[in-house]
Motif scaffolding. Structure first.
Motif, PDB file in Angstrom:
ATOM      1  N   GLY A 259       0.806  -1.005   0.073  1.00 21.17           N
ATOM      2  CA  GLY A 259       0.170  -0.016   0.128  1.00 21.17           C
ATOM      3  C   GLY A 259       0.845   1.354  -0.043  1.00 21.17           C
ATOM      4  O   GLY A 259       0.334   2.496  -0.431  1.00 21.17           O
TER       5      GLY A 259
ATOM      6  N   ASN B   6       1.076  -4.704  -6.154  1.00 21.42           N
ATOM      7  CA  ASN B   6      -0.322  -4.423  -5.854  1.00 21.42           C
ATOM      8  C   ASN B   6      -1.176  -4.974  -7.078  1.00 21.42           C
ATOM      9  O   ASN B   6      -2.325  -5.165  -7.079  1.00 21.42           O
ATOM     10  CB  ASN B   6      -0.416  -2.773  -6.227  1.00 21.42           C
TER      11      ASN B   6
ATOM     12  N   GLY C 171      -5.789 -10.469  -2.711  1.00 19.15           N
ATOM     13  CA  GLY C 171      -6.906  -9.667  -1.900  1.00 19.15           C
ATOM     14  C   GLY C 171      -8.276 -10.276  -1.491  1.00 19.15           C
ATOM     15  O   GLY C 171      -8.587 -11.144  -2.295  1.00 19.15           O
TER      16      GLY C 171
ATOM     17  N   ARG D 134      -7.107  -4.533   1.203  1.00 20.17           N
ATOM     18  CA  ARG D 134      -6.845  -3.211   2.021  1.00 20.17           C
ATOM     19  C   ARG D 134      -7.763  -2.972   3.296  1.00 20.17           C
ATOM     20  O   ARG D 134      -8.468  -3.731   3.726  1.00 20.17           O
ATOM     21  CB  ARG D 134      -7.341  -2.159   0.971  1.00 20.17           C
ATOM     22  N   HIS D 135      -7.289  -2.057   3.959  1.00 19.66           N
ATOM     23  CA  HIS D 135      -7.877  -2.009   5.428  1.00 19.66           C
ATOM     24  C   HIS D 135      -9.291  -1.574   5.238  1.00 19.66           C
ATOM     25  O   HIS D 135     -10.132  -1.852   6.078  1.00 19.66           O
ATOM     26  CB  HIS D 135      -7.075  -0.697   6.131  1.00 19.66           C
TER      27      HIS D 135
ATOM     28  N   ARG E 267      -6.697   4.021   4.704  1.00 17.97           N
ATOM     29  CA  ARG E 267      -7.203   2.654   4.613  1.00 17.97           C
ATOM     30  C   ARG E 267      -7.650   2.176   3.049  1.00 17.97           C
ATOM     31  O   ARG E 267      -7.671   1.028   3.023  1.00 17.97           O
ATOM     32  CB  ARG E 267      -8.426   2.893   5.440  1.00 17.97           C
ATOM     33  N   SER E 268      -7.899   3.025   2.211  1.00 16.00           N
ATOM     34  CA  SER E 268      -8.024   2.561   0.894  1.00 16.00           C
ATOM     35  C   SER E 268      -6.833   2.075   0.216  1.00 16.00           C
ATOM     36  O   SER E 268      -6.944   1.474  -0.857  1.00 16.00           O
ATOM     37  CB  SER E 268      -8.817   3.801   0.136  1.00 16.00           C
ATOM     38  N   ARG E 269      -5.572   2.318   0.848  1.00 18.43           N
ATOM     39  CA  ARG E 269      -4.401   1.853   0.117  1.00 18.43           C
ATOM     40  C   ARG E 269      -3.684   0.831   1.022  1.00 18.43           C
ATOM     41  O   ARG E 269      -3.071  -0.168   0.357  1.00 18.43           O
ATOM     42  CB  ARG E 269      -3.319   2.942  -0.044  1.00 18.43           C
TER      43      ARG E 269
ATOM     44  N   THR F 107      -2.313  -2.177   3.206  1.00 17.68           N
ATOM     45  CA  THR F 107      -2.939  -3.513   3.229  1.00 17.68           C
ATOM     46  C   THR F 107      -2.569  -4.211   4.532  1.00 17.68           C
ATOM     47  O   THR F 107      -1.713  -3.891   5.400  1.00 17.68           O
ATOM     48  CB  THR F 107      -2.143  -4.156   2.084  1.00 17.68           C
TER      49      THR F 107
END
Ligand SMILES: Cc1cc2nc3c(=O)[nH]c(=O)nc-3n(C[C@H](O)[C@H](O)[C@H](O)COP(=O)(O)OP(=O)(O)OC[C@H]3O[C@@H](n4cnc5c(N)ncnc54)[C@H](O)[C@@H]3O)c2cc1C
Ligand code: FES
Ligand code: FES
Lengths: 274, 163
Positions: free
Chosen positions: A33, A55, A61, A81-82, A107-109, A111
């Motif tokens: 991330g 990524n 994921g 991702r978080h 949190r969107s990036r 991990t």
């Protein structure tokens, strides 16, 4: 505040990662991330020669149930991702912990694999990993291996991972009852103290973050509960056992007091509040 | 290294050095200086943009990582005719900015918030905007502005906010 130059490798498979890391001969880093690594590079606290971007590796994921009944667990892919961890409902304790990590744009990036590998003593997911007895799956040259969270965390920002190894997933047992409590100065800040309570297979486990270089089990507190003591007694025993280090965010006695209160709250949330 | 992505609907093809962050590339190679850089290590939120609809710190992502993505920056908010986005209107009307340094990041964070929750309420607005730091306004005006924009957008096109 600009990174030093590096060679960029976009890995398509886990094998690509292991090969690129081996080729880099100790001077390569996985880029997941980037929410911990890129600040470190920008501050020039590290200047690896090679960054291996993981990524775009497919299939790493996501959260899926793994086992049922007393052995219920979830498998969390390293690239989860978080934000996805916070949104899933298979493991409510993990979802709650993930909501406490930084801010929406972090949190969107960020991990799960990155958070575990980074091993920040104040981070949420490592405490949940130790609290639930998670097992980390690691891929390295020619082999996969499993390592328990306890054995993985070796010190502040240090793990027992090899330089050419990659975390590919984490298996978190699902507790029958759980509690999570965290104290931070401001919303989204790293925690001063995090307490995780997880009842797994009839045993209540207590884990704490922010009170040492790695997440720790509160053995004395767990012992009190196992022998019929109250939540308040368990919290007091757990906190008395701590030897936190003081820093600008809080003195040792302050951290000890906060730890007792966080344990008390987590136990209450878990309804282990006799 | 070659990268192709779209910024505010326009396709961009560039040759970038891997160490260049998406923020630097937007500012220096695309000429889109609305994305501001404060701390350059993820803390202040000034560089927040949307990548494939998700809020991202543009200082913590390398441009090479954005290959194939679709990016929204503050320059993409106003209409073709220069008509400000309702969020921008609300920031002006409610003293949501003073020097304006934090504003692009504030707007993009708020845009994502209202895209995902049209009626967040003040508590959630505060919580979601806490990742963006402002040295001027004292935040009250920003919360007022996002709250007002949410109401304006709900009145305008129920269910679909566009972006
Ligand atoms: C403003 C801000 C606030 C934050 N607040 C919090 C917080 O409150 N709580 C918290 O826990 N975290 C917080 N973080 C950090 C965030 O959670 C990161 O996402 C996380 O620590 C690292 O995950 P990542 O995927 O971003 O990893 P990266 O930054 O990409 O990598 C971190 C390290 O792990 C290694 N690595 C990454 N993935 C793997 C893998 N699969 N196998 C082996 N090694 C790997 C990298 O080589 C690197 O050394 C914050 C970050 C910022 C910028
Ligand atoms: S400049 Fe990116 S968060 Fe501050
Ligand atoms: S308006 Fe000046 S920093 Fe926010």
């Amino acid at each position: 505040m600009k990174c030093a130059p590096f060679d960029y490798v976009r890995a398509a498979t886990v094998d690509d990662v292991v090969t690129a890391l081996a080729d880099a001969d100790g001077d390569g880093k996985i880029l997941a991330g980037g929410q911990s690594l890129v600040p470190i590079l920008a501050l020039r606290m590290a200047r690896p020669a090679v960054l291996v971007d993981v990524n775009r590796i497919p299939g790493l994921g996501g959260v899926r149930p793994d086992g049922a009944g007393d052995g219920a667990a979830v498998h969390v892919g390293a690239l989860t991702r978080h934000s996805a961890l916070a949104a899933q409902s298979h493991h409510p304790l993990l979802a709650e912990a993930a909501r406490w990590i930084g801010h929406t744009a972090i949190r969107s990036r960020g991990t799960a694999g990155g958070s575990i590998a980074h091993a920040d003593p104040s981070a949420e997911l490592p405490v949940v990993a130790v609290g639930t007895g998670a097992v980390v799956t690691v891929s390295g040259p020619g082999r996969n291996r499993s390592v328990s969270a306890d054995e993985l965390f070796a010190g502040a920002l240090m793990t027992s991972l090899g330089e050419d190894e990659m975390i590919i997933g984490i298996r978190f047992p699902v507790p029958q009852r759980w509690g999570f409590a965290e104290f931070a100065r401001r919303h989204g800040d790293f925690a001063l103290v995090t307490a995780v309570v997880a009842e797994i297979g009839g045993t209540v486990r207590i884990a704490l973050g922010g009170v040492g270089s790695v997440p720790v089990r509160a053995a004395a507190g767990e012992q009190v509960l196992a022998t019929g003591g109250t939540a308040a007694e368990a919290a007091a025993a757990a906190s008395a056992e701590l030897r936190p280090t003081a820093d600008m965010h809080g003195s040792a006695p302050f951290r000890q007091a906060i730890a007792a209160e966080m344990i008390r709250r987590a136990l209450a949330q878990a309804r282990i509040d006799r | 290294m070659d990268v192709t992505f779209s910024v505010n609907g326009e396709r961009v093809r560039l040759d970038v050095e891997p160490r260049h962050t998406l923020a630097d590339t937007l500012r220096e190679d695309c000429g889109l200086t609305g994305t501001h850089l404060g701390c350059e290590h993820g803390v202040c939120g000034a560089c927040t943009i949307l990548v494939d609809g998700e809020p991202v710190r543009a200082c913590l992502m390398f441009a090479v990582q954005a290959d194939g993505s679709s990016i929204t920056t503050v320059e993409g908010l106003a209409g073709e005719d220069g008509q400000l986005h309702p969020l921008q209107e609300a920031f002006v009307a409610h003293h949501g900015l003073q020097c304006g340094f934090c504003t692009p990041g504030m707007l993009l964070s708020a845009l994502h918030l209202l895209d995902t929750d049209p009626d967040p309420g003040r508590t959630k607005i505060r919580e979601e905007m806490s990742g963006n730091i402002c040295r001027c306004t004292g935040y009250q005006g920003i919360v007022d502005a996002v709250d007002a924009a949410a109401a304006a957008l709900r009145a305008e096109e129920p269910g679909d906010l566009g972006s």
